[in-house]
Design a protein around this motif. Structure first.
Motif, PDB file in Angstrom:
ATOM      1  N   THR A 177       0.810  -1.218   0.000  1.00 34.48           N
ATOM      2  CA  THR A 177       0.000   0.000   0.000  1.00 34.48           C
ATOM      3  C   THR A 177       0.846   1.271   0.000  1.00 34.48           C
ATOM      4  N   ASN A 178       2.138   1.147   0.265  1.00 36.73           N
ATOM      5  CA  ASN A 178       3.044   2.301   0.231  1.00 36.73           C
ATOM      6  C   ASN A 178       3.675   2.495  -1.138  1.00 36.73           C
ATOM      7  N   GLY A 179       3.319   1.650  -2.092  1.00 36.72           N
ATOM      8  CA  GLY A 179       3.856   1.769  -3.444  1.00 36.72           C
ATOM      9  C   GLY A 179       5.227   1.170  -3.628  1.00 36.72           C
ATOM     10  N   ALA A 180       5.664   0.313  -2.724  1.00 38.55           N
ATOM     11  CA  ALA A 180       6.968  -0.346  -2.845  1.00 38.55           C
ATOM     12  C   ALA A 180       6.827  -1.592  -3.714  1.00 38.55           C
ATOM     13  N   LEU A 181       7.888  -1.903  -4.448  1.00 43.28           N
ATOM     14  CA  LEU A 181       7.919  -3.043  -5.358  1.00 43.28           C
ATOM     15  C   LEU A 181       8.604  -4.236  -4.696  1.00 43.28           C
ATOM     16  N   PHE A 182       7.976  -5.418  -4.829  1.00 45.12           N
ATOM     17  CA  PHE A 182       8.476  -6.665  -4.251  1.00 45.12           C
ATOM     18  C   PHE A 182       8.428  -7.767  -5.293  1.00 45.12           C
ATOM     19  N   ASN A 183       9.097  -8.874  -4.985  1.00 47.68           N
ATOM     20  CA  ASN A 183       8.847 -10.070  -5.775  1.00 47.68           C
ATOM     21  C   ASN A 183       7.425 -10.532  -5.439  1.00 47.68           C
ATOM     22  N   LYS A 184       6.920 -11.511  -6.147  1.00 45.84           N
ATOM     23  CA  LYS A 184       5.516 -11.945  -6.015  1.00 45.84           C
ATOM     24  C   LYS A 184       5.129 -12.271  -4.576  1.00 45.84           C
ATOM     25  N   TYR A 185       5.984 -12.960  -3.863  1.00 45.24           N
ATOM     26  CA  TYR A 185       5.613 -13.429  -2.526  1.00 45.24           C
ATOM     27  C   TYR A 185       6.083 -12.506  -1.399  1.00 45.24           C
ATOM     28  N   LYS A 186       6.544 -11.325  -1.776  1.00 47.14           N
ATOM     29  CA  LYS A 186       6.987 -10.309  -0.823  1.00 47.14           C
ATOM     30  C   LYS A 186       8.062 -10.808   0.132  1.00 47.14           C
ATOM     31  N   THR A 187       8.998 -11.596  -0.414  1.00 45.36           N
ATOM     32  CA  THR A 187      10.156 -12.001   0.372  1.00 45.36           C
ATOM     33  C   THR A 187      11.362 -11.129   0.034  1.00 45.36           C
ATOM     34  N   THR A 188      11.309 -10.442  -1.094  1.00 44.14           N
ATOM     35  CA  THR A 188      12.383  -9.555  -1.521  1.00 44.14           C
ATOM     36  C   THR A 188      11.821  -8.170  -1.800  1.00 44.14           C
ATOM     37  N   LEU A 189      12.342  -7.170  -1.097  1.00 44.00           N
ATOM     38  CA  LEU A 189      11.952  -5.788  -1.347  1.00 44.00           C
ATOM     39  C   LEU A 189      12.883  -5.259  -2.437  1.00 44.00           C
ATOM     40  N   ILE A 190      12.320  -4.896  -3.574  1.00 43.09           N
ATOM     41  CA  ILE A 190      13.109  -4.472  -4.724  1.00 43.09           C
ATOM     42  C   ILE A 190      13.326  -2.963  -4.727  1.00 43.09           C
ATOM     43  N   LYS A 191      12.245  -2.183  -4.535  1.00 45.76           N
ATOM     44  CA  LYS A 191      12.388  -0.734  -4.600  1.00 45.76           C
ATOM     45  C   LYS A 191      11.291  -0.036  -3.823  1.00 45.76           C
ATOM     46  N   TYR A 192      11.707   0.909  -2.997  1.00 50.09           N
ATOM     47  CA  TYR A 192      10.790   1.810  -2.302  1.00 50.09           C
ATOM     48  C   TYR A 192      10.814   3.110  -3.103  1.00 50.09           C
ATOM     49  N   PRO A 193       9.657   3.681  -3.443  1.00 51.50           N
ATOM     50  CA  PRO A 193       9.654   4.877  -4.294  1.00 51.50           C
ATOM     51  C   PRO A 193      10.268   6.099  -3.613  1.00 51.50           C
ATOM     52  N   LYS A 194      11.277   6.643  -4.260  1.00 54.87           N
ATOM     53  CA  LYS A 194      12.053   7.746  -3.713  1.00 54.87           C
ATOM     54  C   LYS A 194      11.206   8.997  -3.455  1.00 54.87           C
ATOM     55  N   GLY A 195      10.155   9.200  -4.221  1.00 56.31           N
ATOM     56  CA  GLY A 195       9.303  10.376  -4.064  1.00 56.31           C
ATOM     57  C   GLY A 195       8.238  10.256  -2.991  1.00 56.31           C
ATOM     58  N   ASN A 196       8.148   9.098  -2.343  1.00 59.97           N
ATOM     59  CA  ASN A 196       7.211   8.920  -1.234  1.00 59.97           C
ATOM     60  C   ASN A 196       7.782   9.710  -0.061  1.00 59.97           C
ATOM     61  N   ASN A 197       7.046  10.690   0.426  1.00 62.52           N
ATOM     62  CA  ASN A 197       7.573  11.599   1.452  1.00 62.52           C
ATOM     63  C   ASN A 197       7.347  11.132   2.882  1.00 62.52           C
ATOM     64  N   ALA A 198       7.002   9.877   3.078  1.00 56.18           N
ATOM     65  CA  ALA A 198       6.782   9.359   4.433  1.00 56.18           C
ATOM     66  C   ALA A 198       8.074   9.445   5.242  1.00 56.18           C
ATOM     67  N   ASP A 199       7.940   9.662   6.552  1.00 56.23           N
ATOM     68  CA  ASP A 199       9.135   9.716   7.400  1.00 56.23           C
ATOM     69  C   ASP A 199       9.449   8.370   8.045  1.00 56.23           C
ATOM     70  N   SER A 200       8.541   7.390   7.901  1.00 58.76           N
ATOM     71  CA  SER A 200       8.819   6.064   8.440  1.00 58.76           C
ATOM     72  C   SER A 200       8.196   4.996   7.538  1.00 58.76           C
ATOM     73  N   TYR A 201       8.771   3.807   7.629  1.00 62.95           N
ATOM     74  CA  TYR A 201       8.271   2.692   6.829  1.00 62.95           C
ATOM     75  C   TYR A 201       8.554   1.399   7.575  1.00 62.95           C
ATOM     76  N   VAL A 202       7.546   0.554   7.631  1.00 62.02           N
ATOM     77  CA  VAL A 202       7.686  -0.764   8.246  1.00 62.02           C
ATOM     78  C   VAL A 202       7.694  -1.776   7.107  1.00 62.02           C
ATOM     79  N   ILE A 203       8.811  -2.457   6.940  1.00 61.21           N
ATOM     80  CA  ILE A 203       8.935  -3.463   5.895  1.00 61.21           C
ATOM     81  C   ILE A 203       8.069  -4.657   6.290  1.00 61.21           C
TER      82      ILE A 203
END
Length: 173
Positions: A55-81
């Motif tokens: 929901t934060n717009g981050a890209l993962f492999n299909k099963y969400k075991t690998t975080l590929i990219k968090y969008p640089k323009g997302n201005n959030a100050d925190s993120y829970v992987i």
């Protein structure tokens, strides 16, 4: 859509603000979204067999075991992987200047090269006990980072991993 492959650095350093990866894409190359300052969301079409997003717009492999990219323009100050992630890819968070805290799940075993490079606002990072490797330049230029606890499970810390962290005053190995 008929696109099946997005090659290395295809959208590197563009003004993209969002992108939807079609279900037909089976391969995404290295550095595809690097230096996309305005990218706030990566969405993966339903039915894609290889990739997913959160929901934060981050890209993962299909099963969400690998975080590929968090969008640089997302201005959030925190993120829970998400909990199931075990691997953080090269440059996954590189240049995310607004992030102050990132929570890594207990199952993460590797932090890729330059994963958090240029995260200038990152104040703290808790490296889980399952991490065995921290890549080259992983936290390079994280100028707000003050303390790091590296668990005994870590057997490899890459070149320049914490280089140029001007305020890093305490490291526990």
């Amino acid at each position: 859509a008929s696109v099946t492959t997005i090659g290395d650095y295809a959208f590197n350093n563009t003004a993209l603000t969002s992108i939807e990866i079609p279900a037909s894409v089976t391969s995404i190359g290295n550095g595809v979204f690097n230096d996309c300052e305005k990218l706030t969301s990566i969405t993966v079409a339903e039915g894609n067999a290889n990739y997913s997003n959160d929901t934060n717009g981050a890209l993962f492999n299909k099963y969400k075991t690998t975080l590929i990219k968090y969008p640089k323009g997302n201005n959030a100050d925190s993120y829970v992987i998400p909990t199931g992630v075990t691997s953080i890819c090269e440059k996954a968070f590189a240049g995310c200047e607004d992030l102050e805290t990132v929570t890594l799940p207990a199952y993460v075993t590797s932090i890729g090269n330059e994963a958090f490079r240029y995260c200038g606002s990152l104040k703290s990072i808790e490296i889980p006990d399952n991490v065995t490797s921290i890549g080259d330049d992983a936290f390079n230029l994280c100028s707000s980072l003050t303390t790091v606890n590296i668990p005994a499970s870590v057997t490899s810390i890459g070149n320049y991993a914490f280089s140029d962290c001007d305020n890093l005053a305490s490291v526990t190995l």
